[in-house]
Enzyme design. Structure first.
Site, PDB file in Angstrom:
ATOM      1  N   CYS A  74     -10.779   0.479   3.860  1.00  0.00           N
ATOM      2  CA  CYS A  74      -9.391   0.298   3.447  1.00  0.00           C
ATOM      3  C   CYS A  74      -8.797   1.661   3.113  1.00  0.00           C
ATOM      4  CB  CYS A  74      -9.345  -0.610   2.218  1.00  0.00           C
ATOM      5  SG  CYS A  74      -7.685  -0.886   1.605  1.00  0.00           S
ATOM      6  N   LEU A  75      -7.588   1.906   3.596  1.00  0.00           N
ATOM      7  CA  LEU A  75      -6.948   3.204   3.341  1.00  0.00           C
ATOM      8  C   LEU A  75      -6.727   3.434   1.846  1.00  0.00           C
ATOM      9  CD1 LEU A  75      -4.310   3.213   6.221  1.00  0.00           C
ATOM     10  CD2 LEU A  75      -6.459   4.496   6.127  1.00  0.00           C
ATOM     11  N   HIS A  98      -7.359  -9.002   6.362  1.00  0.00           N
ATOM     12  CA  HIS A  98      -7.454  -7.892   5.407  1.00  0.00           C
ATOM     13  C   HIS A  98      -6.051  -7.537   4.869  1.00  0.00           C
ATOM     14  CE1 HIS A  98      -9.271  -3.927   4.055  1.00  0.00           C
ATOM     15  NE2 HIS A  98      -7.970  -3.675   4.001  1.00  0.00           N
ATOM     16  N   GLU A  99      -5.086  -7.454   5.779  1.00  0.00           N
ATOM     17  CA  GLU A  99      -3.716  -7.095   5.363  1.00  0.00           C
ATOM     18  C   GLU A  99      -3.048  -8.240   4.608  1.00  0.00           C
ATOM     19  OE1 GLU A  99      -3.115  -4.041   5.495  1.00  0.00           O
ATOM     20  OE2 GLU A  99      -4.793  -3.652   6.825  1.00  0.00           O
ATOM     21  N   GLN A 153       0.822  -1.221   0.000  1.00  0.00           N
ATOM     22  CA  GLN A 153       0.000   0.000   0.000  1.00  0.00           C
ATOM     23  C   GLN A 153       0.853   1.267   0.000  1.00  0.00           C
ATOM     24  OE1 GLN A 153      -2.702  -1.301   3.406  1.00  0.00           O
ATOM     25  NE2 GLN A 153      -4.082  -0.057   2.174  1.00  0.00           N
TER      26      GLN A 153
END
Ligand code: NI
Length: 170
Positions: free
Chosen positions: A90-91, A132-133, A48
């Site tokens: 989510c960022l 998620h990560e 990310q």
């Protein structure tokens, strides 16, 4: 350091294993943590921020004002069981939230910042954030886990709401 947004190809790459846990990696993780706390994320994966390597950070305790940074390098999921549904964001997809089904309990293995392997049981929000990560480093985003109908709705939503750049402007 900037957060890449949905549409950036690095988010779709399967990340490569970390070969050496050194001072450079520690510094990168410190910068990632600073960024994650600044934007109040629960987790942040290396890809990310444009680094296609298998590591990520999670902190689900910061909301209570009691930060507890968890670092996972070359993580593996050894066992998973149970089901939980949680509204995720989510960022890399700012402003969009959706309910996603995940395993409720995990048994994982990873390396820490000293290069030592460890195993850990995760449940609740930390298990959700881990999955998620972990998806991120596999090139998977949470919206991929929606039904096809909801994915199409998301794509329409994104067309209207997407920021102009492929970086998050914090
Ligand atoms: Ni995310």
């Amino acid at each position: 350091m900037k957060i890449l947004l949905y549409g950036h190809p690095i988010l779709r790459e399967k990340s490569q294993p970390v070969k050496e846990i050194n001072g450079e990696l520690k510094k990168t993780i410190e910068q990632m943590a600073e960024l994650m706390y600044k934007v109040k994320g629960l987790g942040l994966a290396a890809n990310q921020v444009g680094i296609p390597k298998r590591f990520f950070i999670v902190d689900v305790a910061q909301k209570e004002g009691n930060p507890q940074l968890m670092v996972f390098i070359n993580p593996e999921i050894l066992e998973a069981q149970g089901k939980v549904i949680y509204e995720e964001g989510c960022l890399s997809i700012p402003g969009y939230y959706a309910k996603i089904e995940r395993f409720s309990q995990l048994f994982i293995r990873a390396y820490d910042l000293d290069g030592k392997p460890f195993e850990k049981e995760l449940s609740g929000l930390s298990a959700i954030a881990f999955q998620h990560e972990y998806d991120h480093i596999e090139g998977i985003l949470f919206i991929d886990r929606l039904s096809l109908l909801k994915q199409n709705l998301f794509k329409r939503w994104w067309k209207k709401h997407k920021p102009k750049s492929l970086f998050y402007d914090s």
